[in-house]
Each structure stands twice: as structure tokens, then as C-alpha cells.
Write a protein that holds these residues in place. Sequence first.
Motif, PDB file in Angstrom:
ATOM      1  N   ILE A  57       2.598   9.475  -1.767  1.00 18.88           N
ATOM      2  CA  ILE A  57       2.136   8.294  -1.037  1.00 18.88           C
ATOM      3  C   ILE A  57       1.853   7.157  -2.022  1.00 18.88           C
ATOM      4  O   ILE A  57       1.217   7.364  -3.062  1.00 18.88           O
ATOM      5  CB  ILE A  57       0.848   8.606  -0.242  1.00 18.88           C
ATOM      6  N   LEU A  58       2.312   5.974  -1.672  1.00 21.26           N
ATOM      7  CA  LEU A  58       1.967   4.768  -2.432  1.00 21.26           C
ATOM      8  C   LEU A  58       0.742   4.141  -1.770  1.00 21.26           C
ATOM      9  O   LEU A  58       0.801   3.699  -0.622  1.00 21.26           O
ATOM     10  CB  LEU A  58       3.135   3.787  -2.428  1.00 21.26           C
ATOM     11  N   ILE A  59      -0.395   4.133  -2.467  1.00 19.54           N
ATOM     12  CA  ILE A  59      -1.641   3.608  -1.909  1.00 19.54           C
ATOM     13  C   ILE A  59      -1.624   2.078  -1.992  1.00 19.54           C
ATOM     14  O   ILE A  59      -1.449   1.503  -3.064  1.00 19.54           O
ATOM     15  CB  ILE A  59      -2.868   4.148  -2.671  1.00 19.54           C
ATOM     16  N   GLU A  60      -1.840   1.419  -0.836  1.00 15.94           N
ATOM     17  CA  GLU A  60      -1.716  -0.033  -0.785  1.00 15.94           C
ATOM     18  C   GLU A  60      -2.963  -0.751  -0.295  1.00 15.94           C
ATOM     19  O   GLU A  60      -3.080  -1.967  -0.461  1.00 15.94           O
ATOM     20  CB  GLU A  60      -0.538  -0.420   0.116  1.00 15.94           C
ATOM     21  N   ASP A  61      -3.908  -0.012   0.305  1.00 18.94           N
ATOM     22  CA  ASP A  61      -5.063  -0.709   0.886  1.00 18.94           C
ATOM     23  C   ASP A  61      -6.159   0.292   1.221  1.00 18.94           C
ATOM     24  O   ASP A  61      -6.017   1.491   1.005  1.00 18.94           O
ATOM     25  CB  ASP A  61      -4.623  -1.456   2.163  1.00 18.94           C
ATOM     26  N   MET A  62      -7.244  -0.247   1.780  1.00 17.17           N
ATOM     27  CA  MET A  62      -8.370   0.549   2.274  1.00 17.17           C
ATOM     28  C   MET A  62      -8.584   0.153   3.726  1.00 17.17           C
ATOM     29  O   MET A  62      -8.439  -1.020   4.102  1.00 17.17           O
ATOM     30  CB  MET A  62      -9.627   0.229   1.456  1.00 17.17           C
ATOM     31  N   SER A  63      -8.894   1.109   4.588  1.00 18.10           N
ATOM     32  CA  SER A  63      -9.162   0.766   5.983  1.00 18.10           C
ATOM     33  C   SER A  63     -10.410  -0.105   6.071  1.00 18.10           C
ATOM     34  O   SER A  63     -11.281  -0.059   5.195  1.00 18.10           O
ATOM     35  CB  SER A  63      -9.334   2.032   6.829  1.00 18.10           C
ATOM     36  N   PHE A  64     -10.511  -0.900   7.141  1.00 18.34           N
ATOM     37  CA  PHE A  64     -11.606  -1.871   7.248  1.00 18.34           C
ATOM     38  C   PHE A  64     -12.969  -1.197   7.252  1.00 18.34           C
ATOM     39  O   PHE A  64     -13.967  -1.784   6.835  1.00 18.34           O
ATOM     40  CB  PHE A  64     -11.427  -2.730   8.505  1.00 18.34           C
ATOM     41  N   ASP A  65     -13.047   0.055   7.747  1.00 20.10           N
ATOM     42  CA  ASP A  65     -14.332   0.754   7.798  1.00 20.10           C
ATOM     43  C   ASP A  65     -14.607   1.572   6.539  1.00 20.10           C
ATOM     44  O   ASP A  65     -15.658   2.216   6.415  1.00 20.10           O
ATOM     45  CB  ASP A  65     -14.400   1.665   9.024  1.00 20.10           C
ATOM     46  N   GLY A  66     -13.666   1.578   5.594  1.00 20.18           N
ATOM     47  CA  GLY A  66     -13.859   2.284   4.339  1.00 20.18           C
ATOM     48  C   GLY A  66     -13.692   3.784   4.411  1.00 20.18           C
ATOM     49  O   GLY A  66     -13.912   4.486   3.421  1.00 20.18           O
ATOM     50  N   LYS A  67     -13.240   4.300   5.555  1.00 20.23           N
ATOM     51  CA  LYS A  67     -13.121   5.746   5.715  1.00 20.23           C
ATOM     52  C   LYS A  67     -11.793   6.297   5.210  1.00 20.23           C
ATOM     53  O   LYS A  67     -11.662   7.508   4.998  1.00 20.23           O
ATOM     54  CB  LYS A  67     -13.305   6.126   7.186  1.00 20.23           C
ATOM     55  N   PHE A  68     -10.807   5.424   5.047  1.00 23.76           N
ATOM     56  CA  PHE A  68      -9.477   5.903   4.683  1.00 23.76           C
ATOM     57  C   PHE A  68      -8.839   5.024   3.601  1.00 23.76           C
ATOM     58  O   PHE A  68      -9.012   3.807   3.599  1.00 23.76           O
ATOM     59  CB  PHE A  68      -8.535   5.895   5.906  1.00 23.76           C
ATOM     60  N   PHE A  69      -8.108   5.679   2.695  1.00 26.99           N
ATOM     61  CA  PHE A  69      -7.133   4.974   1.885  1.00 26.99           C
ATOM     62  C   PHE A  69      -5.888   4.814   2.761  1.00 26.99           C
ATOM     63  O   PHE A  69      -5.574   5.692   3.570  1.00 26.99           O
ATOM     64  CB  PHE A  69      -6.773   5.767   0.626  1.00 26.99           C
ATOM     65  N   VAL A  70      -5.154   3.714   2.591  1.00 30.78           N
ATOM     66  CA  VAL A  70      -3.978   3.452   3.429  1.00 30.78           C
ATOM     67  C   VAL A  70      -2.750   3.314   2.542  1.00 30.78           C
ATOM     68  O   VAL A  70      -2.769   2.598   1.536  1.00 30.78           O
ATOM     69  CB  VAL A  70      -4.161   2.167   4.268  1.00 30.78           C
ATOM     70  N   GLY A  71      -1.680   4.018   2.915  1.00 29.67           N
ATOM     71  CA  GLY A  71      -0.464   3.950   2.125  1.00 29.67           C
ATOM     72  C   GLY A  71       0.776   4.255   2.944  1.00 29.67           C
ATOM     73  O   GLY A  71       0.730   4.320   4.173  1.00 29.67           O
ATOM     74  N   ARG A  72       1.892   4.438   2.241  1.00 30.98           N
ATOM     75  CA  ARG A  72       3.172   4.725   2.890  1.00 30.98           C
ATOM     76  C   ARG A  72       3.891   5.842   2.146  1.00 30.98           C
ATOM     77  O   ARG A  72       3.715   6.013   0.943  1.00 30.98           O
ATOM     78  CB  ARG A  72       4.093   3.499   2.858  1.00 30.98           C
ATOM     79  N   THR A  73       4.732   6.579   2.873  1.00 33.73           N
ATOM     80  CA  THR A  73       5.647   7.507   2.231  1.00 33.73           C
ATOM     81  C   THR A  73       6.922   6.757   1.861  1.00 33.73           C
ATOM     82  O   THR A  73       7.140   5.615   2.293  1.00 33.73           O
ATOM     83  CB  THR A  73       6.026   8.679   3.157  1.00 33.73           C
ATOM     84  N   MET A  74       7.771   7.402   1.102  1.00 35.84           N
ATOM     85  CA  MET A  74       9.054   6.814   0.737  1.00 35.84           C
ATOM     86  C   MET A  74       9.931   6.605   1.968  1.00 35.84           C
ATOM     87  O   MET A  74      10.863   5.811   1.954  1.00 35.84           O
ATOM     88  CB  MET A  74       9.770   7.723  -0.254  1.00 35.84           C
ATOM     89  N   GLN A  75       9.601   7.306   3.055  1.00 35.91           N
ATOM     90  CA  GLN A  75      10.415   7.245   4.268  1.00 35.91           C
ATOM     91  C   GLN A  75       9.935   6.179   5.248  1.00 35.91           C
ATOM     92  O   GLN A  75      10.375   6.169   6.401  1.00 35.91           O
ATOM     93  CB  GLN A  75      10.407   8.609   4.971  1.00 35.91           C
ATOM     94  N   ASP A  76       9.069   5.297   4.815  1.00 34.76           N
ATOM     95  CA  ASP A  76       8.520   4.276   5.711  1.00 34.76           C
ATOM     96  C   ASP A  76       8.728   2.881   5.131  1.00 34.76           C
ATOM     97  O   ASP A  76       8.229   2.566   4.047  1.00 34.76           O
ATOM     98  CB  ASP A  76       7.027   4.522   5.952  1.00 34.76           C
ATOM     99  N   VAL A  77       9.448   2.046   5.887  1.00 36.39           N
ATOM    100  CA  VAL A  77       9.696   0.661   5.487  1.00 36.39           C
ATOM    101  C   VAL A  77       8.441  -0.167   5.757  1.00 36.39           C
ATOM    102  O   VAL A  77       7.872  -0.089   6.850  1.00 36.39           O
ATOM    103  CB  VAL A  77      10.885   0.074   6.272  1.00 36.39           C
ATOM    104  N   PRO A  78       7.976  -0.946   4.786  1.00 42.43           N
ATOM    105  CA  PRO A  78       6.776  -1.760   5.012  1.00 42.43           C
ATOM    106  C   PRO A  78       6.950  -2.721   6.172  1.00 42.43           C
ATOM    107  O   PRO A  78       8.015  -3.293   6.376  1.00 42.43           O
ATOM    108  CB  PRO A  78       6.591  -2.499   3.683  1.00 42.43           C
TER     109      PRO A  78
END
Length: 456
Positions: free
Chosen positions: A393-414
Motif C-alpha cells: 500500500i502507498l500511504i497518502e493521507d490520514m482519515s479526518f477522524d485520525g482512526k485510519f491511514f489512507v492509501g492505495r494498492t497498485m491495482q487502484d487508479v487515483p
Amino acid sequence: MNVGFISLGCSKNLIDTEITIGMFKNNNYKIVNDPKEADILVINTCGFIESAKEEAINTILEMAEYKMQRCKYLIVMGCLVQRYYEDLIKSLPEVDLFIKIDEYDKLWDKIEDLIKRDIVVKAKTKNIKKVSDIKPLPMPTFNEFYKRVITTGKNYAYLKIGEGCSNKCTYCAIPYIRGSFISRKMEEILKEAEMLAKKGFKEIIVIAQDTTKYGIDLYGESKLSELLEKLSEIDGIEWIRFLYSYPEGITEELIETVAKNRKIANYFDIPIQHISNSILKKMNRKTSKENIINIIEKIRKQIPDVTLRTSLIVGFPGENENDFNELYDFVKMIKFDKLGTFMYSKEEGTPAARLPGQIHGNTKKARYNKIMKMQAEISQQNLENRIGKVYKILIEDMSFDGKFFVGRTMQDVPEEDGLVYIENDARFKIGDILNTFIDCKIEKVSNYDLIGRICD
């Protein structure tokens, strides 16, 4: 002066916007995000289908309101301008300068004429009825690509390898707007990719209207596979993906390149539009139902974990119940991982607009709903099949509530596909893992997104 930008439409348009931002920035203008702070507002428009044209016009009118405040100049460029230049000049006097795509090689001269000498460029129009009448559009120089300002964040950047389209599908206005397909020289593309890698971009997204056509006009044959291989040799680039590959252009060589190269995403975006041979013929598509099925089978055989995306058009002129049911059954059988559907839009000047058997809007909507309802179920099942598996997973952000790191797999187009929400792990701080890769085990599915945890 302060300059604000709005970019509408596709990622190819976005690159044109980024190049224009670079021009202003390199001429010592300040780029701002709030239109209220802008002395100059630049809108890059889309003119592909009716809804896109409406969005562009509404955006122009909305931004024109700021001319009663601080804004001095409103500049409009892009596909809508290329297609409706004369009409726009007559109907939108609020705009100070319209720039057609075939004038991009003189773009900065026109902007300087407007801003520095306050000369409004007069309209020069020409009635164009044939695609062959469209002159090839000017490809920006490497120097312009080099100075473009990337607006998509720190992790990924689009890499344009060609302009225009030569497929001449009967429903599509793109060839009338952007002309026939022309390729960029490979050495210039690789130079730009090296520059992007040095700036820290980990993912390169290769784009053109039809990427499989790359190189045919310059080298006499498709060079997409060779280009992807050479891009993969550039240090710093971790992920490479290419979008919009028409089925008739997908070769054994391309499939093998994707299968063997770890940097290239196992992801094929294949816009088939329909599966009925009679409709494909009316669309002037250069393929058939049999060829499409054969290509999909080859890809899945050589790349078992491949992600397949497609786009469809329902309600094309002459599409009867049998044609639609054939399409519906095909989608049900193939089970695409990602699928987008459009209701046919009657575009003036295109051959399809003159075809008999135009479909009523309610029928188009009903067919659209039926396809998308089934696809929602297919997508849900495909995502559930990922549960228990481990992905990089490429980590790109944090959820607004701080409960999750947010990212994408190689199989997901931004911006198009789903995200991965990773439960916040006390061992890591977002500042330490932002813009980096981690291994994550998928545990749940939420709509089109995945939820997981960092692997031990």
C-alpha cells in the motif's frame, strides 16, 4: 498578479493546465487556490459530452462573477473552446481571452498580449466538417513539460505520450477537437519521467487517448511496450500504469511486458464501449465481440491477478433490446473489476448524431441503471475476494477522524478507484509513513473501499 486555475475534464487536460501553471509561475506570477484572491482566472474546459459542456459553461459564468470584485482577466482554454470558438465569443463577452488547443504553441504570446498590452484577440474561425481537415495539434516542447507544475500531490504524476485520436469512432468529438493522434518522441518522454523521478514522484501514469497507438506515426509500429520497459529502468519510479488501451491494439508483446515487469501495474483499462457486433460496426470500432473476448482471455491467462476496467455506452442509436441484452449478459459473464457506463450523448458534428434510431432518454436511463446495479454486485464480490490477502500500500493521507491511514494498492487508479483504510497503528506516526509503502492485510470491505491492518 495572482492567478487562479480550474481544470475540468480528463487527465490529459490536467497536464495542459499544469503546463500553463508552469508558464505563469516561471513569469513570476503567484498561483492561488481561492478565486476571490485571483487577478487572473484561467479555466481549462472539457467539451466531450453534453454534461461536460454544461459544467464548463456554468463554471465560466460562476467565475465571471469575480470580475465584479478583484479579477481583471478571465481566460478560457481547452476542448470546449476548440469546438465552439465562434459561438463562445458571441455568447460569453465576460471572457477576455479564448485560447483554442491548436493555438497552444502561441499560448503565452496570447496571454501576454492580453495582460501586458490589453489586446483582445479577435476570433478567426473556420468551418471544419472532416477530421482530415483538422491540423495536428502542437505538442508542447520538452521545456514546457519540464516547467509544468504538478497538481496531483507528491506521489503520482501523469505522463502524456500522445495527443489527439485517429480512431474516428462515430460518437466521439475528440478527433474534431484535438485532431489525429500524434506521438511524443520517446527520448523526450523519458527525460520528463527522469525529471519526475528526481522530484520524488513514485508513480507514473502514462496517458493518451489510445496508448496502444503510441509510436505508430513516428516509428511505424506501436512502441508502448518498449516505452514501458524503459520507464521501468528509471531509478525512483516504483509504480507505472498506462490507461486507455483499445482492445485491437493490445498485443502479445504488451501482455507479456505487463506480466513480467514488477513495476508495471497488472491493470488494463480497455474501453470496449459495447459488445454487439452490429453496434460496434455502427460505432466504427476496429474490433469485434470475438476479438474482445479473445483479448480478455489472453490477459487473464497470462496475468491471473490482473485488474480489468472498461467503459460502456448504452442507448447508442439503433441499440435494440437484443443488443442491450447481449451487452448485459457479457458484463455478467466477464465480471470486470471496474466498470463505468455512459448514456449515449448526441454530439453535433459527429456521424452518430445523424444516425436513425435515436434512443429515448428514459430507455437510456433504464439500461444504464440495470448495468450499474449488476456491476455493483460484481464489484462487491471482487472486493470480498481480496479479504485475507496482503497488498503493498502507498500511504497518502490520514482519515479526518485520525482512526485510519489512507492509501492505495497498485491495482487502484487515483481519483477513480477505491481506497484502502488501514487501522491506525500506535507503532507508526503518519509523518513517518506518509508517501511510503507498507504491507497491509485486508480484513473488510466498505462499499468500493477496503479496510485492513499493517502486517506484523
